[in-house]
Enzyme design. Structure first.
Site, mmCIF file in Angstrom:
data_model
loop_
_atom_site.group_PDB
_atom_site.id
_atom_site.type_symbol
_atom_site.label_atom_id
_atom_site.label_comp_id
_atom_site.label_asym_id
_atom_site.label_seq_id
_atom_site.Cartn_x
_atom_site.Cartn_y
_atom_site.Cartn_z
ATOM 1 N N ASN A 10 0.873 -1.181 0.000
ATOM 2 C CA ASN A 10 0.000 0.000 0.000
ATOM 3 C C ASN A 10 0.905 1.226 0.000
ATOM 4 O O ASN A 10 1.509 1.551 1.010
ATOM 5 C CB ASN A 10 -0.883 -0.043 1.261
ATOM 6 N N LYS A 12 0.096 4.280 -0.283
ATOM 7 C CA LYS A 12 -0.526 5.467 0.346
ATOM 8 C C LYS A 12 -0.285 6.719 -0.510
ATOM 9 O O LYS A 12 -0.132 6.613 -1.727
ATOM 10 C CB LYS A 12 -0.022 5.645 1.773
ATOM 11 N N HIS A 96 -9.452 0.857 5.075
ATOM 12 C CA HIS A 96 -8.160 1.056 5.760
ATOM 13 C C HIS A 96 -8.385 1.937 6.984
ATOM 14 O O HIS A 96 -9.214 2.851 6.958
ATOM 15 C CB HIS A 96 -7.160 1.705 4.797
ATOM 16 N N GLU A 98 -6.805 4.338 8.098
ATOM 17 C CA GLU A 98 -6.647 5.780 7.833
ATOM 18 C C GLU A 98 -7.924 6.346 7.228
ATOM 19 O O GLU A 98 -8.300 7.490 7.499
ATOM 20 C CB GLU A 98 -5.415 6.021 6.932
ATOM 21 N N GLU A 168 -5.177 -5.433 10.522
ATOM 22 C CA GLU A 168 -4.187 -4.385 10.748
ATOM 23 C C GLU A 168 -4.465 -3.699 12.075
ATOM 24 O O GLU A 168 -5.296 -2.779 12.141
ATOM 25 C CB GLU A 168 -4.251 -3.350 9.623
ATOM 26 N N GLY A 174 2.531 1.924 10.747
ATOM 27 C CA GLY A 174 3.475 3.028 10.591
ATOM 28 C C GLY A 174 4.197 3.404 11.883
ATOM 29 O O GLY A 174 4.836 4.445 11.951
ATOM 30 N N SER A 214 3.509 -2.446 10.249
ATOM 31 C CA SER A 214 4.972 -2.438 10.374
ATOM 32 C C SER A 214 5.635 -3.755 9.970
ATOM 33 O O SER A 214 6.630 -4.159 10.563
ATOM 34 C CB SER A 214 5.387 -2.020 11.789
HETATM 35 C C1 PEP Z 1 -0.710 -0.082 5.989
HETATM 36 O O1 PEP Z 1 -0.806 1.075 5.698
HETATM 37 O O2 PEP Z 1 -1.578 -0.848 5.585
HETATM 38 C C2 PEP Z 1 0.418 -0.511 6.812
HETATM 39 C C3 PEP Z 1 0.372 -1.682 7.346
HETATM 40 O O3 PEP Z 1 1.474 0.378 6.975
HETATM 41 P P1 PEP Z 1 2.920 0.061 7.643
HETATM 42 O O4 PEP Z 1 3.418 -1.204 7.012
HETATM 43 O O5 PEP Z 1 3.752 1.247 7.287
HETATM 44 O O6 PEP Z 1 2.690 -0.092 9.103
#
Ligand code: PEP
Length: 253
Positions: A10, A12, A96, A98, A168, A174, A214
């Site tokens: 992803n 973003k 997601h 976000e 997630e 992040g 992460s």
């Molecule tokens: C994501 O945005 O779906 C995500 C898991 O980000 P990160 O790997 O940076 O934590």
């Protein structure tokens, strides 16, 4: 049952068109020999068309980071399923954290988006996950189970089998913090139990459930070898081609 692994990136709100092409061209070479795993990248809408031309005919599939459920019309700033199909998308990330937390997307809207994606033969990658306070209160299972049920509302068994789920934990996105492989696997089991209770064992066993939060080139091997983890949704590390390629090429034990 053997489920095929999916490693998804992803991107973003990152990368100009030029940067996106540099990244995908470098990635293509690094993963060209991978045959037994699915690979998907989700660039920003502005890069989809050019990135599609770069990956066409390769083992990298294209996804979008969101869609809107309406067919077309006066929805300024939104992107429809047909538009995504027209630039070569096969997947679309929906729900997601976000989008839930920053843009206020609620379960009902997410359910409409999942349905629209399925109607149009796009594979939804449905994101679910708890906030830190919810984990600390011990209600992680309730949260992910409820988000899953709401997003699947009204889906037939055949449709349900097409949805990819990404667990997630919001506190791990992040932040550099990851769920332990065992914690993540336990939540994936909860999601399977939820699908079994709403549908049946076949839907539960078939479900491709990714872990996200992460994931990087160092922790991927441990996470991806857990029995209920069928792949990863990767944010930050998907922006660096050799890190993402290392995750795709995780070592199966
Ligand atoms: C994501 O945005 O779906 C995500 C898991 O980000 P990160 O790997 O940076 O934590």
């Amino acid at each position: 049952m053997a489920r095929r692994k999916l490693i998804a990136g992803n991107w973003k709100m990152n990368n100009s068109n030029k940067e996106a092409l540099e990244l995908v061209n470098s990635l293509k070479d690094l993963v060209k020999d991978v045959k037994d795993r699915d690979i998907m990248i989700a660039p920003a809408f502005t890069c989809l068309s050019d990135v599609y031309n770069a990956v066409k005919g390769t083992n990298i599939k294209l996804g979008a980071q969101n869609l809107y459920f309406e067919e077309k019309g006066a929805f300024t700033g939104q992107i429809s399923a047909d538009m995504l199909l027209s630039v070569g998308c096969e997947y679309v990330i929906i729900g997601h954290s976000e989008c839930r937390d920053i843009f206020g997307e609620k379960d009902e809207l997410i359910n409409k988006k999942v349905k629209r994606a399925l109607d149009k033969n796009l594979i939804p990658v449905l994101c679910v996950g708890e906030h830190l306070e919810e984990r600390e209160k011990g209600i992680t299972s309730d949260i992910v189970s409820s988000q899953t049920k709401e997003a699947f509302k009204g889906l037939t068994e055949t449709e349900a089998k097409k949805v990819v789920i990404a667990y997630e934990p919001v506190w791990a996105i992040g932040t550099g913090k990851t769920a332990t492989p065992q914690d993540a696997d336990d939540v994936h089991k909860t999601i399977r139990e939820t699908l079994k209770s709403v549908y049946n064992e076949s839907v539960s066993d078939n479900a491709v459930i990714l872990y996200g939060g992460s994931v990087n080139e160092k922790n991927a091997d441990d996470l991806l070898n857990m029995p209920n983890i069928d792949g990863a949704l990767v944010g930050g590390a998907s922006l660096v081609s050799d890190k993402f390629a290392r995750i795709v090429n995780y070592i199966a034990k």
